[in-house]
Design a protein around this motif. Structure first.
Motif, PDB file in Angstrom:
ATOM      1  N   LEU A 246       0.785  -1.049  -0.039  1.00  0.00           N
ATOM      2  CA  LEU A 246      -0.045   0.053   0.115  1.00  0.00           C
ATOM      3  C   LEU A 246       0.718   1.369   0.199  1.00  0.00           C
ATOM      4  N   LEU A 247       2.054   1.299   0.833  1.00  0.00           N
ATOM      5  CA  LEU A 247       2.852   2.352   1.016  1.00  0.00           C
ATOM      6  C   LEU A 247       3.633   2.410  -0.300  1.00  0.00           C
ATOM      7  N   LEU A 264      -0.691   9.340   5.972  1.00  0.00           N
ATOM      8  CA  LEU A 264      -1.317  10.686   5.937  1.00  0.00           C
ATOM      9  C   LEU A 264      -0.538  12.107   6.103  1.00  0.00           C
ATOM     10  N   GLY A 265       0.762  11.921   5.792  1.00  0.00           N
ATOM     11  CA  GLY A 265       1.645  12.917   5.827  1.00  0.00           C
ATOM     12  C   GLY A 265       1.540  13.803   7.232  1.00  0.00           C
ATOM     13  N   LYS A 266       1.392  14.893   7.274  1.00  0.00           N
ATOM     14  CA  LYS A 266       1.403  15.753   8.362  1.00  0.00           C
ATOM     15  C   LYS A 266       0.148  15.749   9.138  1.00  0.00           C
ATOM     16  N   SER A 267      -0.839  15.010   9.034  1.00  0.00           N
ATOM     17  CA  SER A 267      -2.177  14.966   9.592  1.00  0.00           C
ATOM     18  C   SER A 267      -1.698  14.447  11.097  1.00  0.00           C
ATOM     19  N   HIS A 268      -2.545  15.012  12.214  1.00  0.00           N
ATOM     20  CA  HIS A 268      -2.468  14.411  13.273  1.00  0.00           C
ATOM     21  C   HIS A 268      -3.510  13.450  13.678  1.00  0.00           C
ATOM     22  N   ALA A 288      -9.953   8.560   5.952  1.00  0.00           N
ATOM     23  CA  ALA A 288      -9.426   9.735   5.689  1.00  0.00           C
ATOM     24  C   ALA A 288      -8.809   9.728   4.223  1.00  0.00           C
ATOM     25  N   ARG A 289      -8.669  10.752   3.717  1.00  0.00           N
ATOM     26  CA  ARG A 289      -7.871  10.888   2.127  1.00  0.00           C
ATOM     27  C   ARG A 289      -6.518  10.847   2.401  1.00  0.00           C
ATOM     28  N   SER A 290      -5.736   9.932   1.834  1.00  0.00           N
ATOM     29  CA  SER A 290      -4.295  10.199   1.603  1.00  0.00           C
ATOM     30  C   SER A 290      -3.855  10.654   0.492  1.00  0.00           C
ATOM     31  N   ASP A 291      -3.321  12.070   0.581  1.00  0.00           N
ATOM     32  CA  ASP A 291      -3.024  13.027  -0.744  1.00  0.00           C
ATOM     33  C   ASP A 291      -1.863  12.289  -1.181  1.00  0.00           C
ATOM     34  N   ARG A 292      -0.777  11.636  -0.461  1.00  0.00           N
ATOM     35  CA  ARG A 292       0.303  11.028  -0.803  1.00  0.00           C
ATOM     36  C   ARG A 292       0.200   9.582  -1.637  1.00  0.00           C
ATOM     37  N   LEU A 293      -0.692   8.979  -1.011  1.00  0.00           N
ATOM     38  CA  LEU A 293      -1.125   7.840  -1.807  1.00  0.00           C
ATOM     39  C   LEU A 293      -2.344   7.716  -2.707  1.00  0.00           C
ATOM     40  N   ARG A 294      -3.102   8.890  -2.858  1.00  0.00           N
ATOM     41  CA  ARG A 294      -4.399   9.023  -3.475  1.00  0.00           C
ATOM     42  C   ARG A 294      -5.223   8.014  -3.432  1.00  0.00           C
ATOM     43  N   ARG A 295      -5.499   7.590  -1.979  1.00  0.00           N
ATOM     44  CA  ARG A 295      -6.247   6.445  -1.750  1.00  0.00           C
ATOM     45  C   ARG A 295      -7.071   7.025  -0.590  1.00  0.00           C
TER      46      ARG A 295
END
Length: 710
Positions: A246-247, A264-268, A288-295
Motif C-alpha cells: 500500500l505504501l 497521512l503525511g502531516k496530519s495528526h 481519511a483521504r491520503s493525498d500522498r497515496l491518492r487513496r
C-alpha cells in the motif's frame, strides 16, 4: 626335663591351633571384605557409567528442540544402555482418538518406523499407554510377547512416557543382553523414560509454538489489509506485506518509519487515534483521504494486552477507495431513482400541453392567410415548444431504466460520426480534438442512439470546459478508446478541471456550475443513466494531467463487450411511396382524455377531410370500437382497460378486436419497461409524446399503406 612335660606341650599345641584359627577367620573376613569392596566398586562403576551415559544423553537432547532428532537419540541410547536388540518410541496423537505413531525405531524393530498403531491394538505398546504404573515388563516365557499386531519378541519392556500427568507416548525395549530384564535394567529404563518424557514434551510444545508462529506469520502476511505493530512513538516495529504494498516501498523500509507520516503525511489524526487506543479506549475507525497515496483509508487501532512499550498497539489499515466509489455510485443511483420518479411525473404532465402547443402552432403556420408578424410570433411559439419537447425527451431518457434496442454497436464508429457532427463548432471555437481510437475494439451491446448521446454529452461538456481557457492555454480534447476485458471510452480536456468540493455532485440531476440559462444540469445525469442501463460505469478520473503538463478533467466510460453470439438485428425500413396515393376519406377513433390534444389531432385530420370521433374515457372507446368501421385508432398509452387493473386499453382493444392490431397507433410518454414490453408484444405502432403533427401524419400514412398492401 622341659621336653618331657606333657602339660606344657598341650598348652603350646592349643595356642598354635587358636592362632591358626584366628588367622583363618581373619583371612576369611578379609576376603569377604575384598569381595564386597569389589562388588561395590563394580556397582559404583556401573552407576557412574549410567550417570555419564545419562549425562551424555542429556547433553545430546538439550542440544536440539527438533522432535525427530530427540526421539531418534532416545531410542539409540536405550539400545546402547541395555545392550538390547531392538527399541522403538511411539507418540500419542495430538487429538483424542488419534492412533499411536511410531516416531523412531532401532535394531530388530527399525522396520516399524513410521507405522501407526490403532487404539484397539492388543499389543504391548498400545496397552502400556493406558497403564497407571510407570513401566510394564514382559520377560521371555512359554509364549513370546506381542509388541504390536503381527510383531513379537521373546522379552519386551514398555515404559509409558508421562508429562504433567498425561501419557505422551511409550518407549519399548526388546531382548536385552541377558535375555531377561533384571531390576537394574528396569530402573535404568525408568530413569531414561522419565528424562525423555520431559524433553519430548518440551519439544512438542516448542513444535506447537513454532507451527502457531508460522501460521500467525503466514496469516499476517496473507491478509489483504495492511497491519502494523507500532510503539508509543507511532513507529512501526512490525508490518505485513500488504502494508508495504500500500505504501509502495519494500517491507524492510517500513520498519522504523512513522506510520502516521507514511499514511497521512502531516496530519495528526492518526496520532490521536493511537493515543486513544493506548489508553484502552475503543476509538471509532479513522476514515481519511491520503493525498500522498491518492487513496481513501480506514484505520483501526487497538492496544495489545500485556504488551511492552516497544510494541504496544496494533493498527489495521484498509484501502476503502473502491468501497467509497461503490457507495457513491449507490447513493447516486438512489438519487437518480428518486429524481427519476419525479421527472417521470413532470414529463407526463408536460407531454399533452406541449403536444397541443407544438401541433396547433404547426397547424396555424400552414395557413396561407397569416400575416408576416403573426407568422413570426407563431414560429417563435413553435420553436420554443420544440425546445421544451427536447427537454422533456431528455427527462424521459433520464428516467427510463431500459436502454432501448439492444444491438451490437461499433463504439468507434459512433465516436467518429459524433465528432463529425460537432467538427464545425469545434473549429469555430478553436478547439483541437485528438482521436486515439483502438483498432481492435470489440462491439458493445446497446442502443446506438443512446450511446451517441453519451459521446455527444461528454464532448459537449469538454468543449464548454475549454471554451473559457485564456489565450496562452491550449484548447484540447482527447477522445480515446481501448479494450482490456471491457470496452473503455475516455474524454479528457485541458480545461480548469473539476473542483474537489463538487466532484460528488457532478452526476446529480439539475446540478450545474454554469451561469443561469447556460445549462440545465441534466447532461451528465442523463449520461450516467444511459451508461448504467447498458451495464457499464462512468467515473471521473483522479486529478492529474491531460497532456503537456496541463491539468483538466477526464471522464471514463467502461462498457461490457457484446456477447460472441450476439446477432445484429436486421431492420427492414418501410419504403416511402414513390407517388402520393389518391385521397381516401378515413374514419378515425381518438382515445385521449385531454381536451387540448383532442382538439389538435381532430383539427389535423379534419383539415385533410377525414372523420374523427373522440372517446374521452376507456369504456366509451370500447363501445365505439366494437361498433366497428374505423380505419385508424389513436389511443393514449395511459388509458387503462375498464375493470382490469394493470391492463392497457390498447391491449384490451386488440384482445377483443384482433383486426385493430394493424390499425392502431399508441401515443406514449410512459417510461415504465412494462408498457414498452406490452406494446412490443402486441406488435402495434406507437409514437412518443410530445410529438409533432408531421410525425403523426407520416405514421398514419404508413399504417394505411401497409393495410392496403395486406
Amino acid at each position: 626335663m622341659w621336653r618331657e612335660h606333657p602339660i606344657l606341650s598341650a598348652a603350646v599345641a592349643v595356642l598354635v591351633v587358636g592362632v591358626a584359627a584366628l588367622l583363618w577367620r581373619l583371612r576369611a573376613r578379609l576376603m569377604r571384605s575384598e569381595h564386597e569392596r569389589r562388588r561395590a566398586a563394580e556397582e559404583l562403576n556401573r552407576r557412574l557409567s549410567e550417570l555419564f551415559s545419562l549425562q551424555e544423553l542429556s547433553y545430546v537432547l538439550s542440544d536440539s528442540l527438533e522432535l525427530d532428532r530427540i526421539v531418534e537419540q532416545v531410542v539409540r541410547y536405550a539400545v546402547r544402555f541395555l545392550d538390547a536388540q531392538g527399541a522403538l518410541l511411539a507418540l500419542v496423537g495430538e487429538a483424542a482418538g488419534d492412533p499411536l505413531q511410531i516416531a523412531a525405531a532401532e535394531g530388530t524393530l527399525s522396520a516399524l518406523r513410521g507405522r501407526t498403531i490403532p487404539g484397539d491394538d492388543k499389543g504391548l505398546v498400545a496397552r502400556s499407554t493406558g497403564r497407571e504404573h510407570l513401566e510394564l515388563v514382559r520377560n521371555s516365557g512359554p509364549e513370546p510377547t506381542e509388541v504390536i499386531d503381527g510383531v513379537q519378541a521373546a522379552a519386551a519392556a514398555a515404559v509409558p512416557l508421562r508429562s504433567h500427568g498425561a501419557v505422551i507416548g511409550t518407549l519399548l525395549i526388546t531382548d536385552p543382553r541377558e535375555g531377561v530384564f533384571v531390576p537394574d535394567d528396569v530402573r535404568l529404563l525408568s530413569t531414561l523414560a522419565t528424562h525423555a518424557a520431559v524433553v519430548i514434551a518440551n519439544a512438542r510444545f516448542f513444535e506447537m509454538v513454532r507451527r502457531a508462529k508460522e501460521q500467525w506469520e503466514t496469516a499476517f502476511d496473507a491478509l489483504s489489509e495492511g497491519i502494523a505493530v507500532v510503539d508509543d512513538e507511532g513507529r512501526v516495529r512490525r508490518a505485513n506485506r500488504a502494508l508495504a504494498g500500500l505504501l509502495g516501498v519494500a517491507l524492510p523500509s517500513v520498519v522504523g518509519a512513522s506510520l502516521g507520516e507514511a499514511l497521512l503525511g502531516k496530519s495528526h489524526a492518526l496520532a490521536d487515534l493511537l493515543s486513544a487506543a493506548r489508553r484502552g479506549e475503543r476509538p471509532a475507525p479513522l476514515v481519511a483521504r491520503s493525498d500522498r497515496l491518492r487513496r481513501a483509508l480506514r484505520v483501526n487501532a487497538a492496544r495489545i494486552p500485556g504488551a511492552t512499550t516497544e510494541q504496544s498497539t496494533v493498527v489495521l489499515v484498509e484501502d476503502v477507495t473502491e468501497q467509497q466509489a461503490l457507495e457513491t455510485q449507490l447513493v447516486q443511483s438512489e438519487k437518480l431513482a428518486a429524481v427519476g420518479q419525479l421527472v417521470s411525473g413532470v414529463a407526463h404532465e408536460l407531454n399533452n400541453p406541449l403536444t397541443s402547443i407544438a401541433g396547433l402552432s404547426e397547424f396555424l403556420l400552414e395557413q396561407k392567410e397569416l400575416g408576416k408578424k403573426d407568422r413570426g410570433h407563431l414560429q417563435v411559439i413553435q420553436e420554443q415548444a420544440e425546445r421544451a419537447g427536447r427537454i422533456v425527451r431528455n427527462l424521459l431518457t433520464f428516467a427510463r431504466k431500459g436502454s432501448g434496442e439492444q444491438l451490437p454497436v461499433d463504439l468507434n464508429d459512433v465516436i467518429r460520426r459524433t465528432l463529425s457532427l460537432t467538427s464545425y463548432d469545434m473549429k469555430l471555437n478553436d478547439i483541437t480534438v485528438t482521436r486515439e481510437l483502438s483498432g481492435a475494439l470489440p462491439e458493445v451491446m446497446g442502443d446506438r442512439h443512446g450511446l451517441q448521446q453519451v459521446v455527444l454529452n461528454l464532448i459537449t461538456n469538454a468543449a464548454q470546459a475549454v471554451a473559457d481557457n485564456p489565450r496562452e492555454r491550449a484548447r484540447e480534447i482527447t477522445v480515446s478508446t481501448w479494450f482490456d476485458g471491457q470496452v473503455h471510452l475516455r474524454v479528457a480536456d485541458t480545461g480548469p478541471g473539476i473542483p474537489e468540493q463538487v466532484l460528488q455532485s457532478v452526476f446529480t440531476p439539475f446540478f450545474t456550475t454554469k451561469e443561469p440559462g447556460k445549462g440545465t444540469g441534466l447532461g451528465l445525469s442523463i449520461t450516467y443513466s444511459i451508461v448504467e442501463s447498458h451495464g457499464g460505469h462512468i467515473t471521473i478520473e483522479p486529478a492529474g494531467t491531460t497532456g503537456g503538463g496541463r491539468s483538466g478533467a477526464a471522464f471514463r466510460v467502461d462498457l461490457p463487450p457484446a456477447p460472441a453470439d450476439a446477432l445484429r438485428a436486421a431492420k427492414t425500413p418501410i419504403p416511402e411511396p414513390a407517388n402520393a396515393p389518391p385521397f381516401v376519406k378515413r374514419t378515425i377513433l381518438l382515445v385521449d382524455g385531454d381536451p387540448a390534444v383532442q382538439r389538435t389531432i381532430k383539427a389535423l385530420f379534419a383539415r385533410d377531410g377525414h372523420l374523427v370521433e373522440v372517446a374521452g374515457d376507456p369504456q366509451h372507446a370500447l363501445d365505439l370500437a366494437q361498433r366497428g368501421g374505423f380505419d385508424l385508432v389513436i389511443a393514449d398509452a395511459r388509458a387503462m382497460a375498464p375493470g382490469k387493473r394493470g391492463t392497457l386499453l390498447a391491449e384490451e382493444l386488440v384482445t377483443r378486436i384482433p383486426t385493430l392490431r394493424e390499425r392502431m397507433i399508441v401515443a406514449t410518454g410512459d417510461v415504465r419497461p412494462t408498457t414498452e414490453e406490452t406494446l412490443a408484444r402486441l406488435g402495434v405502432r406507437y409514437v412518443r409524446k410530445p410529438f409533432n403533427l408531421r410525425d403523426l401524419r407520416v405514421e398514419a400514412a404508413r399504417l394505411w399503406e401497409a393495410t392496403a398492401l395486406s
